[in-house]
Design a protein around this motif. Structure first.
Motif, PDB file in Angstrom:
ATOM      1  N   GLY A 244      63.243  39.205  42.620  1.00 48.30           N
ATOM      2  CA  GLY A 244      63.410  37.858  41.703  1.00 48.30           C
ATOM      3  C   GLY A 244      62.134  37.764  40.798  1.00 48.30           C
ATOM      4  N   THR A 245      61.398  39.049  40.253  1.00 46.84           N
ATOM      5  CA  THR A 245      60.310  38.849  39.542  1.00 46.84           C
ATOM      6  C   THR A 245      60.415  38.863  38.104  1.00 46.84           C
ATOM      7  OG1 THR A 245      59.840  41.310  39.750  1.00 46.84           O
ATOM      8  CG2 THR A 245      58.922  40.250  41.295  1.00 46.84           C
ATOM      9  N   GLY A 246      61.837  39.258  37.676  1.00 48.45           N
ATOM     10  CA  GLY A 246      62.029  39.449  36.050  1.00 48.45           C
ATOM     11  C   GLY A 246      61.609  40.801  35.689  1.00 48.45           C
ATOM     12  N   LEU A 247      60.887  41.617  36.558  1.00 52.95           N
ATOM     13  CA  LEU A 247      60.495  42.839  36.289  1.00 52.95           C
ATOM     14  C   LEU A 247      61.191  43.889  37.160  1.00 52.95           C
ATOM     15  CD1 LEU A 247      56.802  42.129  35.469  1.00 52.95           C
ATOM     16  CD2 LEU A 247      58.536  42.474  33.809  1.00 52.95           C
ATOM     17  N   TYR A 248      60.922  45.118  36.789  1.00 57.41           N
ATOM     18  CA  TYR A 248      61.512  46.226  37.493  1.00 57.41           C
ATOM     19  C   TYR A 248      60.272  46.609  38.384  1.00 57.41           C
ATOM     20  CZ  TYR A 248      61.839  51.142  38.888  1.00 57.41           C
ATOM     21  OH  TYR A 248      61.985  52.367  39.446  1.00 57.41           O
ATOM     22  N   ALA A 249      60.657  46.992  40.013  1.00 62.03           N
ATOM     23  CA  ALA A 249      59.845  47.349  41.154  1.00 62.03           C
ATOM     24  C   ALA A 249      60.422  48.749  41.616  1.00 62.03           C
ATOM     25  CB  ALA A 249      59.785  46.154  41.776  1.00 62.03           C
ATOM     26  N   PRO A 250      59.631  49.487  42.155  1.00 62.52           N
ATOM     27  CA  PRO A 250      59.858  50.584  42.814  1.00 62.52           C
ATOM     28  C   PRO A 250      60.868  50.164  43.857  1.00 62.52           C
ATOM     29  CG  PRO A 250      57.446  50.770  42.342  1.00 62.52           C
ATOM     30  CD  PRO A 250      58.195  49.377  42.035  1.00 62.52           C
ATOM     31  N   GLY A 251      62.148  51.174  43.704  1.00 61.93           N
ATOM     32  CA  GLY A 251      62.921  50.650  44.651  1.00 61.93           C
ATOM     33  C   GLY A 251      64.219  50.056  44.053  1.00 61.93           C
ATOM     34  N   GLU A 252      63.968  49.502  43.131  1.00 57.15           N
ATOM     35  CA  GLU A 252      65.017  48.582  42.211  1.00 57.15           C
ATOM     36  C   GLU A 252      66.068  49.123  41.289  1.00 57.15           C
ATOM     37  OE1 GLU A 252      63.132  44.177  42.778  1.00 57.15           O
ATOM     38  OE2 GLU A 252      62.920  44.970  40.927  1.00 57.15           O
ATOM     39  N   GLY A 253      65.421  50.532  41.126  1.00 53.76           N
ATOM     40  CA  GLY A 253      66.405  51.085  40.075  1.00 53.76           C
ATOM     41  C   GLY A 253      67.689  51.707  40.593  1.00 53.76           C
ATOM     42  N   SER A 254      68.674  51.599  39.472  1.00 52.69           N
ATOM     43  CA  SER A 254      70.119  51.865  39.744  1.00 52.69           C
ATOM     44  C   SER A 254      70.140  53.471  39.021  1.00 52.69           C
ATOM     45  CB  SER A 254      70.906  50.985  39.140  1.00 52.69           C
ATOM     46  OG  SER A 254      70.867  49.694  39.848  1.00 52.69           O
ATOM     47  N   ALA A 255      70.760  54.194  39.854  1.00 51.40           N
ATOM     48  CA  ALA A 255      70.768  55.646  39.442  1.00 51.40           C
ATOM     49  C   ALA A 255      72.254  55.909  38.979  1.00 51.40           C
ATOM     50  CB  ALA A 255      70.642  56.614  40.561  1.00 51.40           C
TER      51      ALA A 255
END
Length: 357
Positions: free
Chosen positions: A216-227
């Motif tokens: 819920g930060t509004g920014l990408y964080a490691p582990g949140e990426g969708s491959a």
């Protein structure tokens, strides 16, 4: 990478790791929205950072105001060649326990670019061999504590540089040393090197990241990426379709001819969202949020060790036709117990300035 008549499918070669993708996102946040980057810094100052700011007698609010006042620049596309040169330099610093822009074998930054065939019209390098985390490195580069000319910040924000002359590509290499934070006489725990550059006659790219904002930060964080999310861009004037798939950590980019595009992200053929975007002569960033993915594991907090006194402060400037290197070394002060409680990050600034006429 050229567009074909019907559909073009591109895949990001040598894609960034999760940590490198996160670094890229923060760098592009700073370039495209300096005010948002200043807010991010303000919300992420920790005890170590405050010790460093106090040591250098830095007025953080003034530094943040200076960042906020910067003119936005186009985002940077990932360049796998620059990424490899940056990683090689980070590994060299980690293995040989030093911080600098000249490799342990005496090779300069400009020579390293030449060796890998990167014909730079402009280029720059940031290096920090004492980072506790990616966040720590980005804060250090942008606040640029201990560096009078703010060379690291200038490499990222490029104040006074026109959009057309700004860097267009970057590679980021992150090496783990295995050393605890602030281990006396040892670099690490992370060495972060960023190599920025531009080349002649390059086309604009559409780039970004697909991710689930689980924190819920509004920014990408490691582990949140969708491959494997398909990003499909349709030229609204010609109907021509280009597409690519996101990398293992959610990043994507593709070269597009100037024009207006309808951009759709698809998961297993099902459209998840649609956005319109105009492409000109500079890169454009377009993210796709809230893509379903496995929630990330909370990162382990970086260990906090007693701060050290300053070791080295250097500034290196390269110009054509013959690189000129200026190195300013600050002497190590005699330390008291109290001074050992002040944190010092040794690091170096390298400004963009390789110009080929």
């Amino acid at each position: 990478m050229t567009l074909e008549l019907l559909e073009k499918r591109e895949v990001l070669s040598a894609a960034p790791t999760a940590m490198a993708q996160y670094s890229l996102e923060l760098v592009n946040l700073a370039r495209t929205s300096p005010a948002a980057a200043a807010d991010w810094i303000s919300n992420h100052i920790d005890a170590n950072d405050q010790s460093t700011l106090d040591y250098y007698h830095i007025n953080l609010q003034q530094e943040l105001n200076d960042i906020r006042s910067a003119k936005p620049q186009p985002p940077l596309a990932w360049n796998s060649t620059l990424a490899q040169t940056a990683l090689n330099q980070s590994n060299d610093q980690a293995v040989n326990n030093y911080q600098g822009h000249q490799s342990s074998n005496g090779t300069s930054f400009s020579q390293r670019l030449t060796n890998v065939g990167f014909s730079a019209t402009s280029a720059g390098e940031n290096a920090f061999a004492y980072a506790n985390s990616v966040d720590h490195a980005i804060k250090a580069f942008l606040v640029d504590w201990g560096v009078a000319d703010k060379g690291h910040r200038r490499n990222i924000l490029q104040p006074g540089v026109s959009n057309s002359d700004a860097y267009s590509e970057v590679g980021i290499g992150i090496a783990a040393t295995g050393n605890a934070a602030n281990t006396p006489g040892k670099v690490g725990p992370y060495v972060v090197t960023m190599d920025f550059g531009s080349q002649a006659n390059t086309s604009a790219q559409l780039l970004g990241v697909a991710y689930n904002d689980a924190q819920g930060t509004g920014l990408y964080a490691p582990g949140e990426g969708s491959a494997g999310i398909v990003i499909e861009a349709t030229n609204l004037a010609t109907g021509q379709v280009s597409s690519t798939a996101t990398s293992a950590d959610g990043g994507y980019q593709m070269v597009l001819a100037p024009g207006n595009y309808q951009v759709v992200d698809k998961d297993n053929g099902v459209a998840l969202g649609s956005q319109t975007v105009g492409i000109g002569s500079t890169n454009v960033k377009l993210d796709f949020k809230n893509i379903p993915t496995t929630p990330p594991t909370a990162p382990t907090p970086a260990p906090v060790a007693p701060p050290l006194a300053p070791v080295v402060k250097q500034a290196i400037v390269v110009s054509t036709p013959v690189p000129t290197v200026t190195v300013n070394n600050s002497p190590k002060p005699v330390l008291s117990v109290a001074q050992l409680e002040s944190f010092v990050n040794s690091w170096v600034a390298f400004r963009g300035g390789v110009r080929i006429g």
